[in-house]
Design a protein around this motif. Sequence first.
Motif, mmCIF file in Angstrom:
data_model
loop_
_atom_site.group_PDB
_atom_site.id
_atom_site.type_symbol
_atom_site.label_atom_id
_atom_site.label_comp_id
_atom_site.label_asym_id
_atom_site.label_seq_id
_atom_site.Cartn_x
_atom_site.Cartn_y
_atom_site.Cartn_z
ATOM 1 N N MET A 20 -1.529 -1.424 -5.009
ATOM 2 C CA MET A 20 -0.489 -1.646 -3.983
ATOM 3 C C MET A 20 -0.462 -0.469 -2.997
ATOM 4 S SD MET A 20 2.779 -3.140 -6.027
ATOM 5 C CE MET A 20 2.975 -4.882 -6.384
ATOM 6 N N ALA A 21 -0.538 0.741 -3.547
ATOM 7 C CA ALA A 21 -0.520 1.933 -2.684
ATOM 8 C C ALA A 21 -1.732 1.918 -1.752
ATOM 9 C CB ALA A 21 -0.528 3.200 -3.544
ATOM 10 N N LYS A 22 -2.902 1.565 -2.322
ATOM 11 C CA LYS A 22 -4.111 1.625 -1.485
ATOM 12 C C LYS A 22 -4.082 0.596 -0.364
ATOM 13 C CE LYS A 22 -8.997 1.747 -1.025
ATOM 14 N NZ LYS A 22 -9.433 0.633 -0.206
ATOM 15 N N VAL A 23 -3.726 -0.646 -0.701
ATOM 16 C CA VAL A 23 -3.761 -1.667 0.350
ATOM 17 C C VAL A 23 -2.692 -1.374 1.411
ATOM 18 C CG1 VAL A 23 -2.303 -3.429 -0.774
ATOM 19 C CG2 VAL A 23 -4.024 -4.128 0.831
ATOM 20 N N ALA B 166 -9.125 2.959 -10.707
ATOM 21 C CA ALA B 166 -7.665 2.788 -10.604
ATOM 22 C C ALA B 166 -7.025 4.114 -10.173
ATOM 23 C CB ALA B 166 -7.098 2.301 -11.927
ATOM 24 N N GLY B 167 -7.528 5.221 -10.705
ATOM 25 C CA GLY B 167 -7.012 6.538 -10.292
ATOM 26 C C GLY B 167 -7.564 6.937 -8.936
ATOM 27 N N GLY B 168 -8.844 6.606 -8.706
ATOM 28 C CA GLY B 168 -9.464 6.930 -7.413
ATOM 29 C C GLY B 168 -8.689 6.323 -6.260
ATOM 30 N N ARG B 169 -8.161 5.131 -6.504
ATOM 31 C CA ARG B 169 -7.436 4.437 -5.425
ATOM 32 C C ARG B 169 -6.152 5.172 -5.041
ATOM 33 N NH1 ARG B 169 -9.386 -1.303 -8.105
ATOM 34 N NH2 ARG B 169 -11.461 -1.199 -7.163
ATOM 35 N N ILE B 170 -5.607 5.961 -5.960
ATOM 36 C CA ILE B 170 -4.442 6.800 -5.588
ATOM 37 C C ILE B 170 -4.922 7.869 -4.595
ATOM 38 C CG2 ILE B 170 -2.626 8.363 -6.407
ATOM 39 C CD1 ILE B 170 -2.756 6.994 -9.140
ATOM 40 N N GLY B 171 -6.108 8.404 -4.843
ATOM 41 C CA GLY B 171 -6.669 9.418 -3.934
ATOM 42 C C GLY B 171 -6.913 8.849 -2.546
ATOM 43 N N ILE B 172 -7.528 7.656 -2.478
ATOM 44 C CA ILE B 172 -7.824 7.069 -1.162
ATOM 45 C C ILE B 172 -6.537 6.595 -0.481
ATOM 46 C CG2 ILE B 172 -9.107 5.238 0.055
ATOM 47 C CD1 ILE B 172 -10.823 7.628 -1.103
ATOM 48 N N ALA B 173 -5.583 6.120 -1.257
ATOM 49 C CA ALA B 173 -4.281 5.760 -0.669
ATOM 50 C C ALA B 173 -3.649 7.004 -0.038
ATOM 51 C CB ALA B 173 -3.362 5.187 -1.741
ATOM 52 N N SER B 174 -3.760 8.141 -0.705
ATOM 53 C CA SER B 174 -3.184 9.382 -0.153
ATOM 54 C C SER B 174 -3.970 9.848 1.066
ATOM 55 C CB SER B 174 -3.214 10.507 -1.187
ATOM 56 O OG SER B 174 -2.828 10.032 -2.424
ATOM 57 N N GLN B 175 -5.266 9.586 1.044
ATOM 58 C CA GLN B 175 -6.062 9.913 2.239
ATOM 59 C C GLN B 175 -5.566 9.073 3.427
ATOM 60 O OE1 GLN B 175 -10.132 8.326 2.591
ATOM 61 N NE2 GLN B 175 -10.782 10.335 3.283
ATOM 62 N N ALA B 176 -5.364 7.771 3.179
ATOM 63 C CA ALA B 176 -4.877 6.886 4.242
ATOM 64 C C ALA B 176 -3.495 7.341 4.717
ATOM 65 C CB ALA B 176 -4.820 5.458 3.712
ATOM 66 N N THR C 194 -10.736 3.415 4.967
ATOM 67 C CA THR C 194 -9.808 3.358 3.823
ATOM 68 C C THR C 194 -9.496 1.909 3.426
ATOM 69 O OG1 THR C 194 -7.773 3.488 5.148
ATOM 70 C CG2 THR C 194 -8.768 5.586 4.480
ATOM 71 N N GLN C 195 -9.786 0.962 4.345
ATOM 72 C CA GLN C 195 -9.585 -0.458 4.005
ATOM 73 C C GLN C 195 -10.821 -1.059 3.337
ATOM 74 O OE1 GLN C 195 -8.593 -1.567 8.170
ATOM 75 N NE2 GLN C 195 -6.722 -2.434 7.300
ATOM 76 N N ILE C 196 -11.887 -0.248 3.242
ATOM 77 C CA ILE C 196 -13.157 -0.791 2.723
ATOM 78 C C ILE C 196 -13.561 -0.158 1.402
ATOM 79 C CG2 ILE C 196 -15.640 -1.010 3.194
ATOM 80 C CD1 ILE C 196 -14.862 -1.187 6.223
ATOM 81 N N TYR C 197 -13.605 1.221 1.355
ATOM 82 C CA TYR C 197 -14.168 1.784 0.119
ATOM 83 C C TYR C 197 -13.148 1.853 -1.021
ATOM 84 C CZ TYR C 197 -13.169 6.601 2.087
ATOM 85 O OH TYR C 197 -12.640 7.731 2.626
ATOM 86 N N GLU C 198 -13.709 2.086 -2.206
ATOM 87 C CA GLU C 198 -12.944 2.032 -3.466
ATOM 88 C C GLU C 198 -12.207 0.698 -3.623
ATOM 89 O OE1 GLU C 198 -11.340 5.433 -5.252
ATOM 90 O OE2 GLU C 198 -12.772 6.776 -4.283
ATOM 91 N N GLY C 199 -12.863 -0.359 -3.155
ATOM 92 C CA GLY C 199 -12.283 -1.700 -3.224
ATOM 93 C C GLY C 199 -11.645 -2.047 -1.896
ATOM 94 N N GLN D 298 -8.180 -5.308 -3.462
ATOM 95 C CA GLN D 298 -6.861 -4.826 -3.950
ATOM 96 C C GLN D 298 -5.921 -6.010 -4.150
ATOM 97 O OE1 GLN D 298 -7.135 -1.791 -4.854
ATOM 98 N NE2 GLN D 298 -8.962 -1.477 -3.601
ATOM 99 N N ARG D 299 -6.001 -6.978 -3.232
ATOM 100 C CA ARG D 299 -5.106 -8.158 -3.358
ATOM 101 C C ARG D 299 -5.513 -9.005 -4.566
ATOM 102 N NH1 ARG D 299 -4.861 -7.335 2.431
ATOM 103 N NH2 ARG D 299 -2.667 -7.108 2.975
ATOM 104 N N ILE D 300 -6.824 -9.002 -4.885
ATOM 105 C CA ILE D 300 -7.259 -9.720 -6.104
ATOM 106 C C ILE D 300 -6.624 -9.043 -7.325
ATOM 107 C CG2 ILE D 300 -9.254 -10.199 -7.608
ATOM 108 C CD1 ILE D 300 -10.962 -10.547 -5.066
ATOM 109 N N VAL D 301 -6.710 -7.706 -7.365
ATOM 110 C CA VAL D 301 -6.148 -6.963 -8.512
ATOM 111 C C VAL D 301 -4.637 -7.195 -8.596
ATOM 112 C CG1 VAL D 301 -5.780 -4.655 -9.505
ATOM 113 C CG2 VAL D 301 -7.984 -5.204 -8.418
ATOM 114 N N ILE D 302 -3.965 -7.103 -7.447
ATOM 115 C CA ILE D 302 -2.496 -7.290 -7.430
ATOM 116 C C ILE D 302 -2.152 -8.729 -7.825
ATOM 117 C CG2 ILE D 302 -0.430 -7.327 -5.945
ATOM 118 C CD1 ILE D 302 -1.941 -5.132 -4.215
ATOM 119 N N GLY D 303 -2.892 -9.683 -7.231
ATOM 120 C CA GLY D 303 -2.637 -11.103 -7.499
ATOM 121 C C GLY D 303 -2.780 -11.420 -8.980
ATOM 122 N N ARG D 304 -3.877 -10.932 -9.590
ATOM 123 C CA ARG D 304 -4.094 -11.221 -11.017
ATOM 124 C C ARG D 304 -2.974 -10.603 -11.860
ATOM 125 N NH1 ARG D 304 -10.596 -10.180 -11.823
ATOM 126 N NH2 ARG D 304 -11.295 -11.945 -10.591
#
Length: 384
Positions: A323-326, A245-255, A364-369, A374-380
């Motif tokens: 949301m940030a990552k996707v 969950a925190g890693g995805r903030i890192g990859i979102a910032s990379q994107a 960035t659309q593939i790793y860390e989910g 991401q849409r599964i996590v957001i949807g749930r």
Amino acid sequence: MHFQFTEEQLMIQKAARDFAVTECLPGVIERDELQKFPKEQIMQLADLGFMGMMVSPDYGGAGMDTVSYVLAMEEISKIDASVSVCMSVNNSLVCWGLEKFGNETQKQQYLTPLAQGKKEGGLYIGAFLLSEPEAGSDATSQRTIAEDKGDHYLLNGVKNWITNGNSASVYLVMAQTDAAKGSKGINCLIVEKNWPGVTVGAKENKLGIRGSDTHTILFNDVKVPKENRVGEDGFGFKFAMKTLAGGRIGIASQALGIASGAYELSLNYAKQRKAFGKEIMHHQAIQFKLADMATRIESARLLCLKAAWEKDNNIDYTLSSSMAKVFASETAMWTATEAVQIHGGYGFVKEYHVERLMRDAKITQIYEGTSEVQRIVIGRSILQ
Ligand code: CAA
Ligand code: FAD
């Protein structure tokens, strides 16, 4: 609500920008071409305190906040996403997980040198080993086995796509101890790369982030002491999810950085390239592309910063990080593709950088989910 950075955050942003321009830009095309791991740049990042940015100074870290981390990740990713992915994995997957869930001995022995990025003057970084040939998005389907042998685990299995696979000294390995318990039978084990039975497989030849070293890692009867388990027995899957969950903030910032790098190059190019008697930025079709880029990038930036702010303020950030990552990763892919279009034929060759940003954006659309995960996590989350 404040939309202003502190002086310290601005200083960190500037340090990251200066580092990216002076140390990463020269040689970025060559490293991409030769798939050369940016070891020199990572050692310099370690000296800047950027390999353990958010770790407490008690454990060798820089004690900065997540907002500063987003700012630094964006600046470095504008220039070299192979450098920033290494930084992101070490900071948010390895160091954060150990600081949050590791015990005092693990923090002294592993976290402290990992947060410094160095040990005895040499590179010392970590990797996060969740994915397997048959367990990517479906991460609970772990086939790697950590058999409980009383005082130790016997580790057997294969992990693939591992970032920092060859450069890391320490691996955080998710493995199944009790298959009957499903996700509650998984453990996270700290494994040293040079232990008997650990083998680093061949380096992947990739479309993008080619400087990053991505490897398969094989475990054959590796003895892992029980004291190297992170958290309680069966905590490994939750460990992975919380850490991601925190890693995805890192990859979102990379994107975000890849997108803003592509945008800045396009804006400069559109200001000087002439066609039909005027700079191409004066053609409305090009201006609209730039307007859409700027708008989407600003939206992605706000999502990244919101997730970071929530994390810094102990608010659940699982939803906002997904949301940030996707959004940021889809913005990166779209922006980089349009950047190539704005550059015309020049965008298709390496010297102008945008073709690399377009190739780097895809991961960035593939790793860390994946975007679908991401849409599964957001949807749930929104259905709850
Ligand atoms: N925090 C805490 N617990 C969580 C959680 C979270 N964010 N997400 C799930 N869990 C818990 C659930 O509550 C559940 O526990 P209980 O049984 O006690 O309720 C347990 O974990 C299993 O969860 P799910 O039933 O939701 O599991 P699932 O099989 O449906 O999978 C998933 C959910 C979101 C798809 C997950 O498997 C996933 O995130 N997959 C993607 C994997 C991934 O991101 N891999 C990245 C590898 S690292 C990497 O890629 C690094 C790099 O490139 C640089
Ligand atoms: P799959 O899970 O097989 O997915 C294939 C497709 O099906 C995707 O489009 C996916 O979104 C879709 N899909 C799957 N399930 C669903 C569903 N339920 N609903 C809708 N669509 C679905 N992993 C690590 O553990 N550590 C690392 O350091 C690491 N670094 C990486 C670096 C690189 C360069 C790469 C390429 C990967 C890395 N990974 C790492 C692995 C990465 O996290 C996985 O590739 C990713 O999670 C997807 O898994 P998969 O490749 O098995 O694809």
